[in-house]
Design an enzyme around this catalytic site. Structure first.
Site, PDB file in Angstrom:
ATOM      1  N   PHE A   1      11.020   3.223   8.644  1.00 42.95           N
ATOM      2  CA  PHE A   1      10.277   2.721   9.938  1.00 42.95           C
ATOM      3  C   PHE A   1      11.152   1.682  10.642  1.00 42.95           C
ATOM      4  CE2 PHE A   1       6.960   4.666  11.072  1.00 42.95           C
ATOM      5  CZ  PHE A   1       5.697   3.777  11.528  1.00 42.95           C
TER       6      PHE A   1
ATOM      7  N   HIS B   1      -2.100   2.587   4.010  1.00 42.66           N
ATOM      8  CA  HIS B   1      -1.944   3.263   5.156  1.00 42.66           C
ATOM      9  C   HIS B   1      -2.499   4.537   5.617  1.00 42.66           C
ATOM     10  CE1 HIS B   1       1.088  -0.087   6.102  1.00 42.66           C
ATOM     11  NE2 HIS B   1      -0.141  -0.676   5.847  1.00 42.66           N
TER      12      HIS B   1
ATOM     13  N   CYS C   1     -17.152  15.587  14.376  1.00 45.10           N
ATOM     14  CA  CYS C   1     -18.091  15.778  13.182  1.00 45.10           C
ATOM     15  C   CYS C   1     -17.562  15.606  11.814  1.00 45.10           C
ATOM     16  CB  CYS C   1     -18.246  17.380  13.355  1.00 45.10           C
ATOM     17  SG  CYS C   1     -17.002  18.458  12.751  1.00 45.10           S
TER      18      CYS C   1
ATOM     19  N   CYS D   1     -10.730  20.618  16.442  1.00 50.93           N
ATOM     20  CA  CYS D   1     -11.503  21.079  15.207  1.00 50.93           C
ATOM     21  C   CYS D   1     -12.003  22.393  15.390  1.00 50.93           C
ATOM     22  CB  CYS D   1     -12.914  20.031  15.239  1.00 50.93           C
ATOM     23  SG  CYS D   1     -13.992  20.390  13.998  1.00 50.93           S
TER      24      CYS D   1
ATOM     25  N   CYS E   1     -15.944  22.366  15.759  1.00 49.36           N
ATOM     26  CA  CYS E   1     -16.864  21.820  17.057  1.00 49.36           C
ATOM     27  C   CYS E   1     -15.828  21.506  18.113  1.00 49.36           C
ATOM     28  CB  CYS E   1     -17.493  20.793  16.839  1.00 49.36           C
ATOM     29  SG  CYS E   1     -16.118  18.922  16.631  1.00 49.36           S
TER      30      CYS E   1
ATOM     31  N   THR F   1      10.813  -2.148   0.108  1.00 53.80           N
ATOM     32  CA  THR F   1       9.802  -2.631   1.253  1.00 53.80           C
ATOM     33  C   THR F   1      10.285  -4.048   1.274  1.00 53.80           C
ATOM     34  OG1 THR F   1       7.623  -3.501   1.946  1.00 53.80           O
ATOM     35  CG2 THR F   1       7.949  -3.200  -0.407  1.00 53.80           C
ATOM     36  N   SER F   2      10.492  -4.588   2.491  1.00 50.67           N
ATOM     37  CA  SER F   2      10.741  -5.971   2.695  1.00 50.67           C
ATOM     38  C   SER F   2       9.826  -6.998   2.739  1.00 50.67           C
ATOM     39  CB  SER F   2      11.528  -5.881   4.114  1.00 50.67           C
ATOM     40  OG  SER F   2      11.077  -5.353   5.154  1.00 50.67           O
TER      41      SER F   2
ATOM     42  N   ASN G   1      15.057  -4.047  -3.667  1.00 53.16           N
ATOM     43  CA  ASN G   1      15.017  -3.499  -2.217  1.00 53.16           C
ATOM     44  C   ASN G   1      16.677  -4.007  -1.690  1.00 53.16           C
ATOM     45  OD1 ASN G   1      13.627  -2.837   0.104  1.00 53.16           O
ATOM     46  ND2 ASN G   1      14.015  -5.101   0.879  1.00 53.16           N
TER      47      ASN G   1
HETATM   48 ZN    ZN Z   1     -15.469  18.754  14.682  1.00 51.40          ZN
END
Ligand code: ZN
Length: 239
Positions: free
Chosen positions: A34, A121, A132, A150, A153, A191-192, A214
C-alpha cells in the site's frame, strides 16, 4: 542482536505464537505494498488521492469511479499464498500458533489453510448489499460491469472492507487484543506499525519474545528482542 538461529529455537519452543502482519506479507504474492515503492500511494494518474477514492463518502458519492478504482487496484484474484502464509498455516496445524492478525484484505491466509485469522480491515472476498444485506462472492464484483448490483434487490453491493472514514471491526479488534495479551511469542511481520489504532495492538503483548521482521524501521524496534530486515517469506520459509 540475536538472529535467525535464535528465532528457530524460539519458534520450536513456542506454544502460543501470534502473528501480526501487514502488506509486506502479501508482497511476495504480487500484491503491491500500500505505502511502499510501486504501491498504491505512489501511483499517479488520478485527480483524487487513493485515501479519498477508497473512502466511504466516495463510495456513496461516486460509486462508478469507486468501483473502477477498486477493481483495478484492490483486487488480485490470481494471487496465491507465498511461503509466509504457508508457514503460518503449518504452525497453526502443529498447535503452536494461536492466530494470525492481518491488516490485509486479500484472504490469502485462509487460502493457505489458516483457520484462525483476524481480519482487522475486512476481506475483499466478502461483499454485501447495502440495502438488504445479501452476501455476494468476489466473482460477483469481478463479473459486474461498472457498479455491482444486488441479485435480489438491485441495490449497490459493497466489499466488506474497512474503507477510509470507517471504523475497524470492534469485535475483531478486541479478539486481536486478547490473543496478543495471551501470546508467548509475538511476531510482527511485513508492517511498519505506523497505522493506528492497529499499530497500538502490540502494546498488549506481555509474553517473552517480541520479534519484528520488516524491511524498514518501525516505531517499536527498540522493544524487539530480534529484528530481521529481510522479506518475510524468505525468513519464515527458512525456519
Ligand atoms: Zn439487496
Amino acid at each position: 542482536m540475536k538472529q535467525e538461529h535464535d528465532l528457530r529455537t524460539i519458534i520450536k519452543e513456542a506454544k502460543r505464537i501470534v502473528f501480526f502482519g501487514g502488506a509486506g506479507v502479501s508482497k511476495g504474492s504480487g500484491i503491491p505494498d500500500f505505502r511502499g515503492t510501486g504501491g498504491l500511494y505512489t501511483q499517479g494518474g488520478y485527480s483524487e488521492s487513493p485515501e479519498e477514492m477508497l473512502s466511504s463518502t466516495y463510495l456513496k458519492r461516486c460509486p462508478e469511479k469507486f468501483f473502477a478504482y477498486y477493481k483495478n487496484h484492490m483486487l488480485y484474484p490470481n494471487a496465491k499464498p507465498n511461503a509466509a502464509h504457508l508457514t503460518l498455516a503449518k504452525w497453526e496445524r502443529e498447535g503452536k500458533l494461536t492466530s494470525v492478525i492481518t491488516q490485509n484484505v486479500d484472504g490469502l491466509h485462509q487460502m493457505a489453510g489458516s483457520k484462525n485469522v483476524i481480519e482487522l480491515h475486512g476481506s475483499v472476498l466478502r461483499n454485501y448489499c447495502v440495502s438488504c444485506g445479501e452476501v455476494h462472492p468476489l466473482s460477483h464484483i469481478l463479473e459486474s460491469d461498472g457498479i455491482p448490483r444486488c441479485r435480489l434487490c438491485g441495490a449497490v453491493v459493497r466489499p466488506d472492507v474497512v474503507l477510509y472514514g470507517e471504523n475497524l471491526d470492534g469485535a475483531a479488534f478486541m479478539q486481536a487484543q486478547e490473543d496478543i495479551a495471551c501470546a508467548d511469542v509475538l511476531i510482527v511481520g511485513g508492517t511498519s506499525l505506523t497505522v493506528y489504532p492497529a499499530a497500538g495492538l502490540v502494546q498488549h503483548f506481555r509474553g517473552e519474545h517480541f520479534i519484528i521482521i520488516n524491511q524498514t524501521r518501525t516505531p517499536y524496534d527498540s522493544y524487539a528482542e530480534i529484528i530481521i530486515r529481510e522479506p518475510i517469506e524468505d525468513v519464515l520459509a527458512g525456519l
